[in-house]
Scaffold this motif. Sequence first.
Motif, PDB file in Angstrom:
ATOM      1  N   SER A  57       0.684  -1.077  -0.101  1.00  0.00           N
ATOM      2  CA  SER A  57       0.089  -0.015   0.006  1.00  0.00           C
ATOM      3  C   SER A  57       0.923   1.240   0.124  1.00  0.00           C
ATOM      4  O   SER A  57       0.532   2.106  -0.521  1.00  0.00           O
ATOM      5  CB  SER A  57      -0.882  -0.125   1.208  1.00  0.00           C
ATOM      6  N   GLU A  58       1.899   1.444   0.779  1.00  0.00           N
ATOM      7  CA  GLU A  58       2.733   2.478   0.956  1.00  0.00           C
ATOM      8  C   GLU A  58       3.566   2.764  -0.339  1.00  0.00           C
ATOM      9  O   GLU A  58       3.671   3.768  -0.938  1.00  0.00           O
ATOM     10  CB  GLU A  58       3.670   2.338   2.094  1.00  0.00           C
ATOM     11  N   HIS A  59       3.992   1.665  -0.910  1.00  0.00           N
ATOM     12  CA  HIS A  59       4.445   1.661  -2.368  1.00  0.00           C
ATOM     13  C   HIS A  59       3.704   2.310  -3.354  1.00  0.00           C
ATOM     14  O   HIS A  59       4.075   3.070  -4.170  1.00  0.00           O
ATOM     15  CB  HIS A  59       5.151   0.406  -2.748  1.00  0.00           C
ATOM     16  N   ILE A  60       2.554   1.831  -3.400  1.00  0.00           N
ATOM     17  CA  ILE A  60       1.558   2.524  -4.201  1.00  0.00           C
ATOM     18  C   ILE A  60       1.481   4.112  -4.234  1.00  0.00           C
ATOM     19  O   ILE A  60       1.366   4.857  -4.877  1.00  0.00           O
ATOM     20  CB  ILE A  60       0.072   1.854  -4.221  1.00  0.00           C
ATOM     21  N   LEU A  61       1.229   4.323  -2.791  1.00  0.00           N
ATOM     22  CA  LEU A  61       1.078   5.940  -2.382  1.00  0.00           C
ATOM     23  C   LEU A  61       2.163   6.573  -2.878  1.00  0.00           C
ATOM     24  O   LEU A  61       2.075   7.887  -3.402  1.00  0.00           O
ATOM     25  CB  LEU A  61       0.618   5.840  -0.958  1.00  0.00           C
ATOM     26  N   VAL A  65       8.933   3.915   3.079  1.00  0.00           N
ATOM     27  CA  VAL A  65       9.304   4.512   1.633  1.00  0.00           C
ATOM     28  C   VAL A  65       9.748   6.135   2.229  1.00  0.00           C
ATOM     29  O   VAL A  65       8.739   6.795   2.989  1.00  0.00           O
ATOM     30  CB  VAL A  65       8.720   4.714   0.813  1.00  0.00           C
ATOM     31  N   ASN A  66      10.819   6.635   2.035  1.00  0.00           N
ATOM     32  CA  ASN A  66      11.285   8.067   2.491  1.00  0.00           C
ATOM     33  C   ASN A  66      12.122   8.712   1.510  1.00  0.00           C
ATOM     34  O   ASN A  66      13.314   8.110   1.288  1.00  0.00           O
ATOM     35  CB  ASN A  66      11.775   7.915   3.976  1.00  0.00           C
ATOM     36  N   PHE A  67      11.636   9.755   0.876  1.00  0.00           N
ATOM     37  CA  PHE A  67      12.512  10.358  -0.067  1.00  0.00           C
ATOM     38  C   PHE A  67      11.964  11.917  -0.171  1.00  0.00           C
ATOM     39  O   PHE A  67      10.692  12.297   0.047  1.00  0.00           O
ATOM     40  CB  PHE A  67      12.524   9.971  -1.417  1.00  0.00           C
ATOM     41  N   ASP A  68      13.057  12.725  -0.006  1.00  0.00           N
ATOM     42  CA  ASP A  68      12.795  14.289  -0.203  1.00  0.00           C
ATOM     43  C   ASP A  68      12.498  14.558  -1.516  1.00  0.00           C
ATOM     44  O   ASP A  68      12.201  13.761  -2.277  1.00  0.00           O
ATOM     45  CB  ASP A  68      13.812  14.990   0.221  1.00  0.00           C
ATOM     46  N   PRO A  69      11.933  15.846  -1.563  1.00  0.00           N
ATOM     47  CA  PRO A  69      11.553  16.056  -3.189  1.00  0.00           C
ATOM     48  C   PRO A  69      12.402  15.692  -4.304  1.00  0.00           C
ATOM     49  O   PRO A  69      13.482  16.029  -4.129  1.00  0.00           O
ATOM     50  CB  PRO A  69      11.278  17.780  -3.144  1.00  0.00           C
ATOM     51  N   ILE A  70      11.847  14.865  -5.310  1.00  0.00           N
ATOM     52  CA  ILE A  70      12.530  14.488  -6.508  1.00  0.00           C
ATOM     53  C   ILE A  70      11.648  15.337  -7.611  1.00  0.00           C
ATOM     54  O   ILE A  70      10.467  15.484  -7.647  1.00  0.00           O
ATOM     55  CB  ILE A  70      12.566  13.079  -6.499  1.00  0.00           C
ATOM     56  N   TYR A  71      12.471  14.980  -8.967  1.00  0.00           N
ATOM     57  CA  TYR A  71      11.925  15.293  -9.995  1.00  0.00           C
ATOM     58  C   TYR A  71      11.886  13.769 -10.713  1.00  0.00           C
ATOM     59  O   TYR A  71      12.837  13.111 -10.719  1.00  0.00           O
ATOM     60  CB  TYR A  71      12.747  16.243 -11.142  1.00  0.00           C
TER      61      TYR A  71
END
Length: 290
Positions: free
Chosen positions: A137-141, A159-165
């Motif tokens: 579920s978290e991967h889909i979100l 899952v944890n990531f700062d802003p990405i393009y």
Amino acid sequence: MKFGVNCTFTDRSTMSPAEYGRAVEERGFDSIFLAEHTHIPVDERSPYPFGDRPASLYHTIAPFVALTAMAGVTHHLLLGTGIALVAQRDPITTAKLIASLDLVSNGRFIFGIGSEWNAEEMANHGGDPARRGAIASEHILAMKEIWHRDKAEFHGEFVNFDPIYSWTKPVQRPHPPVCIGGGEKAFARVVEVGDGWFPNPQSSDGLKPKIERLREFAGREVPVTVLHVGAAEAEIVNGYGQAGVERIVFPLDTEATDPLADLDELVALTADLAVDLDSSLIPGTSEREA
């Protein structure tokens, strides 16, 4: 009702994915769904949930590669995973992969996902099989954030990531349909992160009340695609139609001596069904009437 094909491509398949995909489209089926396994652990202990374990599990071609090959030689065929093991996939790279496939297919991808039955396979990817539903579920979100936003970020338990393009974005907006596999235990996941339900029953027995409970729980009309387990029979298909199923996906063997003969048998079955359906949705009807 719509009809599709579910299969696994291997290094022993008697047709290439491109040839097979073209043949499926030419026969009027609306979709094809491909299974996924990255590997089968030697010391696997998880029981296979659908009877005898097929040898094809050990030889699978990556479904996204096979679907990309099909995308280049087809025009209308919907291209799906049936199912992708999203809990053991990196969500950033998978979001890019899906967006790319949706682009090259001009918006024809369906993301069928499920919880991994093979605990040892998932564990080798670093995931906790006991948490596979929550991880999926978290991967889909997280993937939806990437698909929806130019500057995407996600901060969750897994899952944890700062802003990405991350471009490209999917052609289908807001994203390709996410169809959630599993039984009634998956209903909450369907409502939270899904666009449809993707169960794999052996018959329609008891399916109609389950669909009604899901739609009542969701408060909306949830489309249902059945990934049928077992042989295709007219009585079974009629039952699915009466239960309110939108699409039936039938299993076929790409390692068969003559896979086209199997496809043609399925065309004959679906075209001759005594079901109250729009004939334009029945594979093979338009070709015979032309």
